[in-house]
Every structure is written in structure tokens, then in C-alpha cells.
Design a protein around this motif. Structure first.
Motif, PDB file in Angstrom:
ATOM      1  N   THR A  37      40.994  89.000  51.518  1.00 41.63           N
ATOM      2  CA  THR A  37      41.621  88.020  52.523  1.00 41.63           C
ATOM      3  C   THR A  37      41.486  87.890  53.622  1.00 41.63           C
ATOM      4  N   TRP A  92      44.461  80.609  59.494  1.00 37.64           N
ATOM      5  CA  TRP A  92      45.079  81.828  60.029  1.00 37.64           C
ATOM      6  C   TRP A  92      44.815  82.350  61.044  1.00 37.64           C
ATOM      7  N   ASN A 100      51.229  87.664  58.901  1.00 33.14           N
ATOM      8  CA  ASN A 100      49.997  88.380  58.884  1.00 33.14           C
ATOM      9  C   ASN A 100      50.205  89.897  58.199  1.00 33.14           C
ATOM     10  N   ASP A 134      50.220  89.221  54.345  1.00 25.14           N
ATOM     11  CA  ASP A 134      49.241  88.344  54.016  1.00 25.14           C
ATOM     12  C   ASP A 134      50.028  87.229  53.238  1.00 25.14           C
TER      13      ASP A 134
END
Length: 124
Positions: free
Chosen positions: A28, A53, A74, A77
């Protein structure tokens, strides 16, 4: 590789709300942008919203501005798509996607990984 799993779709009446989730796993750290697309029967896949992101910058399709909000957690994820004031024309399969490309991108071809899709149906 990045794996994406969507959830949260369903049937809702016009004017209602749904929140879609997209849980990412795998490499990721390599993905720069998370996006949501949708595809209605007989139509091409279209861009809905995207989020970069690292800095949280966002972009929305004109058709959903002011009604949909893309966000991220965060620690989990996970990306989200909060959909308010839903309309019958929002009915579609919604797909989460991840792009390795740096800039915020809104075209499907720029995305490298896709989820399996989740059905959203808005009744009138």
C-alpha cells in the motif's frame, strides 16, 4: 501488488445516504491516489472521486460535487466514499481503484489496481 476490497453498497431510497469503504492491503505504500469509479448497465465506467493519499487533495466529478465526499483513514489503510442525497441516476456498481502515478488522476487508465465492485441501487 495492492489488494482492494470494497464494502458498504446496498439499496437505498432517493435522498438517502450510503458510505462505501475500500480496504487496501499489500504494498500500500506504493499507491499515490485512491479513486472511486462507477459503471451503470450499458454505460462506460466513469470517474466519481479521487484522493491523493499523501496530502489529502481531492477531485470530484461534477455530477457528485456537494453530495459525495471521499476521505481516508491512514491507520486502517482504508478509503471511504460518503454518498448523500442519492439519486436514482447514482445507481451503478462502484469500484475502488489505486494508482501508482504521482499526480491526482481522474482517468481509469491511470489506475493500476481495482476492487471487485459493490452494487449501489437508489430507488425513486
Amino acid at each position: 501488488q495492492v489488494q482492494l476490497v470494497e464494502s458498504g453498497g446496498g439499496l437505498v431510497q432517493a435522498g438517502g445516504s450510503l458510505r462505501l469503504s475500500c480496504a487496501a492491503s499489500g504494498r500500500t505504500f506504493s499507491r499515490n491516489t485512491m479513486g472511486w469509479f462507477r459503471q451503470a448497465p450499458g454505460k462506460e465506467r466513469e470517474f466519481v472521486a479521487a484522493l491523493r493519499w499523501n496530502d489529502g487533495s481531492t477531485s470530484y466529478a461534477d455530477s457528485v460535487k456537494g453530495r459525495f465526499t471521499i476521505s481516508r483513514d491512514n491507520s486502517k489503510d482504508t478509503a471511504y466514499l460518503q454518498m448523500n442525497s442519492l439519486k436514482p441516476e447514482d445507481t451503478a456498481v462502484y469500484y475502488c481503484a489505486a494508482s501508482l502515478y504521482g499526480p491526482l488522476v481522474v482517468v481509469a487508465a491511470a489506475y493500476d489496481y481495482w476492487g471487485q465492485g459493490t452494487q449501489v441501487t437508489v430507488s425513486s
